[in-house]
Design an enzyme around this catalytic site. Structure first.
Site, mmCIF file in Angstrom:
data_model
loop_
_atom_site.group_PDB
_atom_site.id
_atom_site.type_symbol
_atom_site.label_atom_id
_atom_site.label_comp_id
_atom_site.label_asym_id
_atom_site.label_seq_id
_atom_site.Cartn_x
_atom_site.Cartn_y
_atom_site.Cartn_z
ATOM 1 N N GLU A 1 0.837 -1.198 0.000
ATOM 2 C CA GLU A 1 0.000 0.000 0.000
ATOM 3 C C GLU A 1 0.875 1.252 0.000
ATOM 4 O O GLU A 1 1.888 1.329 0.708
ATOM 5 C CB GLU A 1 -0.934 -0.009 1.204
ATOM 6 N N ARG B 1 -1.485 -11.001 2.932
ATOM 7 C CA ARG B 1 -2.675 -11.852 2.808
ATOM 8 C C ARG B 1 -3.472 -11.414 1.590
ATOM 9 O O ARG B 1 -3.115 -10.462 0.906
ATOM 10 C CB ARG B 1 -3.551 -11.707 4.057
#
Length: 662
Positions: free
Chosen positions: A278, A295
């Site tokens: 991110e 994940r």
């Protein structure tokens, strides 16, 4: 090295468990579901081949109970465990325990999970790998004095962040130096409570950035690629609401730069499996590492729709020891996809989480361009034990405008009665000028959606109220208007309650024509009931025919009129007492949850608006405040006590003559 997998235990619940089961079955794997006592009849339990009860409803006793989950895998001879997202998905100890028990963990190595699970350590690793990072402090000296000194060097505004965890907990935006000491203490306390780790980092605050993430995949043979980006800028309380791929802000040059940086981040920790890096991106298209999620992401479907790939299938292939199915050059992006998260929350009440039961559920019809990931069933209980996200509605289009249009229609067609949701809020955002013009940053909701036109009204329209009254006086069997042959005029007084406000109505019926009057408000309306079935009706008013969805059980009715979701109660025959006389001084639980703090002692004096207790529900803390000045009488005795919705927590005996406030 190839690994043999025949049966997969999904260590999760809800829509992500159902989604993983779908791909696992399609690829020929057997599946095992785990569930809590609250989820005995859940959809993911029904879909799996086998299911194992973990324990009580609370997550600590069930979905976070590592030993019970591994025991369930061994008992059912499951070869692998897929953690989904949330719960144990980023728990390095759990991944390690799976491996030590001879079970394949479908995710990265424990060392990578541990490194990326710490914002402080991961940022240090990213700086060493040459990944752009926001200026800040991530040192191991965590004393208040050092943090105060480093904050002054960084400058304001700045972000104080918990090193562990996510979801906005332990995060504070500090604008001025005189706020810093208080905010550091608050962030540290919240981080310790939420994650058992009070380490903090400091970062220069980027005001109104984009939140853009890169989906990466790596195999055990040293191959790492990226599958484009997702724009997740529309958030509230640091929780994503709407995500899209590709980002309308990202051009090919920026996509390549961010993709390569994400690949470098993955290689820096010898990553294997699915991951998301991110970034925050400023208006000049400068990007900075935020964190890496080790994940599958909630918003992975938008990447699947624009790439044509099944990311869960890729996870299973890599866990089985296969190489990546594609090279970077073979990855293509086609069209545009947008996802909206359907939450059990009420935007009309500051996005307050909601609990209750689903009495009617009808998702939109799925087609090639519309997808719904959910675990909803009629009579499902929406409890305070788990995250309030109920479903994800995703649409694909040739371009962004097409995808937004299709998604708006799909959301509008979604029918859920019994619990307030953000359904209409989502649809209005997608139709808003701000969204369609791509005025999207992490402050989008505050800037463009914090209006009554998008948040909606907590009070129903008079037409909605009138139709509710008509539905109460009609029989509940399936009928059509032409079958109502009674030509006589019938008149009924009826009193409805909605949002604790009463309306005394007079309703006149002649066959399928209804006339409703509220003399107190001097409102009147006339409409035709064109059709009616157990969950919907068409009414014709002022030359327009429109459809409403409803569910009725005796004197309770839930209705969605296309503008909002409302609950009505027929209180015509209830004793008409002043509603403040009994409850005005009671402090009640806002939903099912647990008391985490008692801030007043028995018999102490409190002021109106003072917090008496704090309860926790749906991963949020809710202050319970006195409604008047007076003396406290506690009805709960200890911290940790479980309470039910509307349970009396304390009673305040007024010490002055004025009535307690609403």
């Amino acid at each position: 090295m190839k690994t043999t997998i025949h049966k997969i235990l999904i260590a999760n619940r809800g829509e992500i468990a159902c989604r993983i089961i779908r791909t696992a079955h399609a690829q020929g794997y057997y599946t095992v579901a785990v569930y809590s006592e609250a989820d005995r009849d859940a959809r993911h339990v029904e879909l799996a081949d086998e299911a194992v009860l973990l324990g009580p409803a609370d997550a600590a006793s069930s979905y976070l109970n590592q030993q019970r989950i591994i025991e369930a895998a061994l008992a059912t001879q499951a070869d692998a465990i897929h953690p989904g997202y949330g719960f144990l998905s980023e728990n390095a100890d759990f991944a390690r325990n799976c491996t030590q028990s001879g079970i394949t963990f479908i995710g990265p190595r424990p060392e990578a999970i541990a490194l990326m699970g710490s914002k402080r350590l991961s940022k240090i690793a990213m700086l060493e790998a040459g990944v752009p990072c926001i200026a800040g402090y991530q040192g191991d000296d965590q004393s208040d004095a050092t943090l105060l000194q480093k904050a002054t060097e960084i400058g304001f505004p700045l972000m104080v962040k918990a090193s562990a965890g996510g979801g906005g907990k332990g995060m504070r935006l500090v604008w001025e130096e005189n706020e810093l000491d208080t905010q550091i203490r608050a962030a540290r306390s919240e981080a310790q409570k939420a994650f058992g780790n009070d380490e903090l980092i400091l970062e220069q605050a980027l005001i109104k950035p984009r939140h853009i993430e890169i989906q990466i995949f790596a195999d055990a043979y040293g191959n790492t690629i990226y599958l484009g980006e997702r724009d997740c800028s529309i958030q509230r309380r640091h929780q994503k609401v709407i995500e899209e791929a590709p980002s309308p802000f990202v051009d090919e040059t920026l996509r390549q730069k961010m993709g390569e940086a994400a690949v470098n981040a993955a290689k820096a920790c010898q990553y294997c499996g699915a991951g998301t890096v991110e970034f925050l991106v400023d208006t000049h298209k400068r990007f900075y590492f935020l964190e890496m999620n080790t994940r599958l992401q909630v918003e992975h479907p938008v990447t699947e729709l624009v790439t044509g790939l099944d990311l869960v299938d890729w996870q299973l292939r890599i866990a089985a020891g296969e190489p990546l199915p594609l090279t970077q050059q073979e990855v293509t992006i086609k069209g545009h996809a947008i996802e909206a998260r359907l939450y059990a929350e009420d935007p009309r009440q500051q996005f307050f989480p909601q609990t209750g039961h689903v009495w009617h559920w009808q998702p939109p019809r799925e087609a090639n361009d519309v997808r719904v990931d959910h675990a909803m069933q009629v009579h499902s209980a929406i409890s305070a034990h788990y995250d309030p996200m109920l479903a994800k509605v995703i649409a694909w289009g040739d371009n962004r405008a097409s995808a937004a249009r299709k998604l708006t229609r799909a959301i509008t067609d979604t029918q859920l009665l019994g619990v307030n949701t953000n359904k209409h809020f989502l649809a209005r955002i997608l139709m808003s000028t701000g969204f369609l013009n791509d005025a999207v940053t992490t402050h989008f909701i505050e800037q463009h959606a914090n209006t009554s036109a998008i948040l909606g009204s907590a009070d129903p329209s008079f037409l909605c109220k009138a139709v509710a009254a008509a539905l109460f006086i009609c029989s509940s069997h399936i009928s059509r208007a032409e079958h109502w042959q009674a030509a006589i005029v019938q008149q009924f007084p009826i009193t409805l309650s909605c949002n604790e406000k009463r309306s005394a109505l007079m309703i006149t019926q002649q066959q399928n024509v209804f006339s409703v009057t509220d003399a107190t408000c001097q409102q009147h309306i006339e409409f035709y009931m064109v059709t009616r079935n157990p969950n919907g009706c068409d009414v014709h008013v002022n030359g327009v025919r429109q459809r409403m969805c409803f569910w009725r059980n005796n004197d309770m009715l839930f209705i969605d009129d296309g503008q909002g979701h409302y609950q009505f109660n027929n209180v015509t025959h209830h004793q008409n007492v002043h509603h403040n006389t009994v409850q005005a001084t009671d402090i009640r639980a806002v939903m099912d949850g647990a008391i985490v703090a008692l801030l007043c002692n028995e018999g102490c004096l409190v002021e109106s608006g003072q917090t008496v207790a704090i309860m926790e529900a749906m991963k949020m803390e809710h202050p319970l405040k006195a409604q008047c000045t007076g003396t406290v009488s506690l009805h709960v005795s200890q911290i940790g006590e479980q309470v039910k919705t509307k349970q009396v927590i304390a009673t305040i005996t007024p010490t002055r003559e004025d009535e307690p406030r609403e």
